[in-house]
Motif scaffolding. Sequence first.
Motif, short mmCIF file in Angstrom:
data_model
loop_
_atom_site.label_atom_id
_atom_site.label_comp_id
_atom_site.label_asym_id
_atom_site.label_seq_id
_atom_site.Cartn_x
_atom_site.Cartn_y
_atom_site.Cartn_z
N PHE A 292 0.83 -1.20 0.00
CA PHE A 292 0.00 0.00 0.00
C PHE A 292 0.86 1.26 0.00
CE2 PHE A 292 -2.74 3.31 1.78
CZ PHE A 292 -3.88 3.14 1.00
N LEU A 293 1.96 1.25 0.76
CA LEU A 293 2.84 2.42 0.78
C LEU A 293 3.45 2.67 -0.59
CD1 LEU A 293 4.67 1.90 4.21
CD2 LEU A 293 2.81 3.49 3.69
N LEU A 294 3.68 1.61 -1.35
CA LEU A 294 4.24 1.76 -2.70
C LEU A 294 3.22 2.28 -3.70
CD1 LEU A 294 6.46 -1.42 -3.34
CD2 LEU A 294 7.22 0.93 -3.05
N PHE A 295 2.00 1.76 -3.63
CA PHE A 295 1.06 1.96 -4.73
C PHE A 295 -0.23 2.67 -4.32
CE2 PHE A 295 3.44 -1.94 -6.06
CZ PHE A 295 4.06 -1.38 -7.16
N ALA A 361 -5.76 -5.05 8.14
CA ALA A 361 -6.29 -6.05 7.21
C ALA A 361 -7.65 -5.64 6.66
CB ALA A 361 -6.38 -7.41 7.90
N ILE A 362 -8.51 -5.13 7.54
CA ILE A 362 -9.85 -4.70 7.11
C ILE A 362 -9.74 -3.56 6.09
CG2 ILE A 362 -11.97 -3.55 7.89
CD1 ILE A 362 -11.63 -5.09 10.55
N CYS A 363 -8.88 -2.58 6.37
CA CYS A 363 -8.72 -1.44 5.45
C CYS A 363 -8.19 -1.89 4.10
CB CYS A 363 -7.79 -0.41 6.07
SG CYS A 363 -8.49 0.49 7.48
N LEU A 364 -7.22 -2.81 4.09
CA LEU A 364 -6.68 -3.29 2.82
C LEU A 364 -7.73 -4.06 2.03
CD1 LEU A 364 -3.09 -4.42 3.92
CD2 LEU A 364 -3.72 -2.38 2.61
N LEU A 365 -8.56 -4.85 2.71
CA LEU A 365 -9.62 -5.58 2.02
C LEU A 365 -10.70 -4.63 1.51
CD1 LEU A 365 -10.01 -8.70 4.34
CD2 LEU A 365 -8.99 -8.63 2.05
N LEU A 366 -10.91 -3.52 2.21
CA LEU A 366 -11.90 -2.55 1.76
C LEU A 366 -11.47 -1.85 0.48
CD1 LEU A 366 -13.12 -0.90 5.10
CD2 LEU A 366 -14.43 -2.36 3.54
N THR A 367 -10.17 -1.88 0.15
CA THR A 367 -9.75 -1.31 -1.14
C THR A 367 -10.39 -2.08 -2.29
OG1 THR A 367 -7.74 -2.71 -1.25
CG2 THR A 367 -7.53 -0.53 -0.21
N VAL A 368 -10.62 -3.37 -2.10
CA VAL A 368 -11.31 -4.18 -3.12
C VAL A 368 -12.76 -3.71 -3.26
CG1 VAL A 368 -12.00 -6.50 -3.80
CG2 VAL A 368 -9.82 -6.15 -2.62
N GLY A 462 -3.12 -4.90 -11.98
CA GLY A 462 -3.57 -3.89 -11.03
C GLY A 462 -2.87 -4.00 -9.69
N ASN A 463 -3.35 -3.22 -8.72
CA ASN A 463 -2.72 -3.19 -7.39
C ASN A 463 -3.40 -4.09 -6.37
OD1 ASN A 463 -0.70 -1.03 -7.87
ND2 ASN A 463 -2.51 0.24 -8.22
N LEU A 464 -4.62 -4.54 -6.65
CA LEU A 464 -5.39 -5.25 -5.65
C LEU A 464 -4.78 -6.58 -5.20
CD1 LEU A 464 -9.08 -4.59 -6.79
CD2 LEU A 464 -7.69 -3.37 -5.11
N PRO A 465 -4.18 -7.39 -6.10
CA PRO A 465 -3.60 -8.66 -5.62
C PRO A 465 -2.58 -8.47 -4.50
CG PRO A 465 -3.78 -8.70 -8.00
CD PRO A 465 -4.12 -7.30 -7.57
N ALA A 466 -1.71 -7.47 -4.64
CA ALA A 466 -0.71 -7.22 -3.59
C ALA A 466 -1.39 -6.73 -2.31
CB ALA A 466 0.32 -6.20 -4.07
N PHE A 467 -2.46 -5.93 -2.44
CA PHE A 467 -3.17 -5.45 -1.26
C PHE A 467 -3.83 -6.61 -0.50
CE2 PHE A 467 -4.10 -0.90 -3.04
CZ PHE A 467 -2.73 -0.65 -3.07
N VAL A 468 -4.38 -7.57 -1.26
CA VAL A 468 -5.02 -8.72 -0.62
C VAL A 468 -3.99 -9.57 0.12
CG1 VAL A 468 -6.28 -10.87 -1.04
CG2 VAL A 468 -6.97 -8.78 -2.22
N VAL A 469 -2.84 -9.79 -0.51
CA VAL A 469 -1.76 -10.51 0.18
C VAL A 469 -1.34 -9.75 1.43
CG1 VAL A 469 0.65 -11.28 -0.01
CG2 VAL A 469 -0.93 -11.66 -1.91
N GLY A 470 -1.28 -8.43 1.34
CA GLY A 470 -0.97 -7.62 2.50
C GLY A 470 -1.98 -7.80 3.62
N ALA A 471 -3.26 -7.88 3.26
CA ALA A 471 -4.30 -8.10 4.27
C ALA A 471 -4.12 -9.44 4.97
CB ALA A 471 -5.68 -8.02 3.61
#
Length: 504
Positions: A292-295, A361-368, A462-471
Motif C-alpha cells: 500500500f505504501l508503494l502503490f 487487514a480490514i482497510c486493505l480488504l476494503l480497497t477491493v 492492477g494493485n489489488l492482488p498485492a493489497f489482498v496478500v498484505g491483508a
Amino acid sequence: MTIQDDKAGPSSLEIQQSPEAKAPIRLIIIVAAIAAGVQFGWALQLSLLTPYVQLLGVPHTWAAFVWLCGPISGLLVQPIAGYYSDHCTSRFGRRRPFIAAGASLVAIAVCLIGFAADIGVASGDPIGTASKPRATAVFVVGFWILDVANNMLQGPCRALLADLSGGEARRMSTANALFSFFMAVGNVLGYAAGSYTHLYTIFPFSKTEACEVYCANLKSCFIIAIFLLISITVLALFFVTETPQAAVEPDPAKKGQIPVFGELFGALKELPRPMWIVMLVTAFNWVAWFPFLLFDTDWMGREVYGGKVGEGLYDQGVRAGSLGLMINSVVLGFASLAVQMLAKGRIGVKKIWGGANFLLAICLLLTVVVTKAAQNSRHYAPDGSLLKPDSDVKLGALAIFGFLGIPLSVTFSIPFAMASIFSSDSGSGQGLSLGLLNLAIVVPQMFVSVLSGPWDSLFGGGNLPAFVVGALSAIVSGILALTMLPSPPAGALESKSLTGGGPH
C-alpha cells in the motif's frame, strides 16, 4: 569518549558515549526540525514517484523494483553511517559532517529526479514516446542517491539529539517526540504540496517541452523540498556545535572491517525468544504495509479514478491520493498520542498491536470493495471520455487512508519500544536490538519490492492482488501478536518513549 574494558571491549553497537552537558531546548528543536525537511521529500516520494516512474515508461510490473533502494540502503547505509558517526574524529564534530553530507546529497538527488525528463531529452530521448530510457536511468540514479542520503542523514540526526540530551532519559524522550512531531509536519506539508495541481505556476521554468504539467508539479515540489531542507540544516549546523572526539587506535585484527555487521548477524544466534517473536510480528506487519505504501496513489489514479498513466484523470486520482496521505498523517499524529496512553494503561501492547493489525487487514480488504464500487459506477461524458468517480466512492477511498493512520501509529511506535524492553531484559545493547529490528523491516520490504509487480501482473496488472496478500499478512501478524508475543514487565513502558520511524 568511549568507555572500554581492558579485557573485553564493548560491542561497537553498544558503545556508550560519556554524557555531555544538556543543550538548551531551542537547539534540540532546531535539530529536530531537520526531520520536517527530510520527511517533506519522503512524502513526495511516497505520493508522486511511483506514478512518475511509470510516466517515464517503466511498466507497472517493474515499478516496485525501483523501490528496492530503500530497504537495501536502510540495511547497509544506516549501520555504516551510525558506526562511523560514533567514531568520527573530525574537528567539526561526530554528527555534523554526516548531516551536512546527507543534506547535500539529498539536494543533488532531488535535482536529478526532478530534471530527469529534461536531462533525458537533452541526451537523446525522443519527445512524445512512451519509453524514455535515458530519463529513466537518470531518475533511478537520483532515486538511489536520495534513499542513501536520507539514511545517512536521519541516523546521525537522531544520534545528535541524544548527544544534546546529555544522557537524560526524559530529555531524550522529549527530543524524540519533537523529531516525530516534525516528521508529521513534513508529511502534512509534503502531501499538501503533492495534492496541489498548480504548484508549477510558482516556478514557470519548471514546465518544458520534455516536462509536462505532472512532471513540472513534481519538479516544483522538489525545489521547495531542497530549499526547506537546506535552510533548516544550515541553521542547525550554524547554531549547534560539537566537541571533537579524540582519536582511538583501531584494533589491528579488525582493521578494514566494519564490526557492526558481524555483530548484527552474529547476535541472531543468541537472540532471546521474545525478540524473535517481536521480529516475526514486525516482518509480517511490513509485508502487509509495503504494497500500500508503494502503490496507494497509483491505486487512486488507476483503480478508483479509472485513469491511465499520463492522462489527466489519472493525475487527478494521484492528487486525490496525496490528499488521502495528508489526512493519514493528521490521523497518525493524533493516534500516536493515544497509543502512548493506551500502551501504559490496562489494554496492553499485545491487544493494541494485534488489534491494529486486524484494522490494517480490514482497510486493505476494503480497497477491493471501493474499487468494485468505482468500476460499477463509471460515468462518461457525451464525447465518451471517462469522468471522475462519484463523491461517495472518493470519500470511501479517503476514509481508508484516514483509518490507516491508526495502525500506522502502532507500527511506528510499539515494535521499537518492545525491542528496547526485551533487549534490556536480556542484557543486549539498544543499538543492537534496533539494528536487528531493522532487519525485520527491510527484508520484508525487499521481498515485496521483488515480488509485488510480477504477482500483480498475474492478475491483470492492477494493485489489488498485492493489497489482498498484505491483508492476509496483517491477519497473520495480528494472530501472532495476540497469541505468541510476551507481555512486557509491568511498568516497563513508563521509561520508554513510544517514538519510532518510517520505512527508510
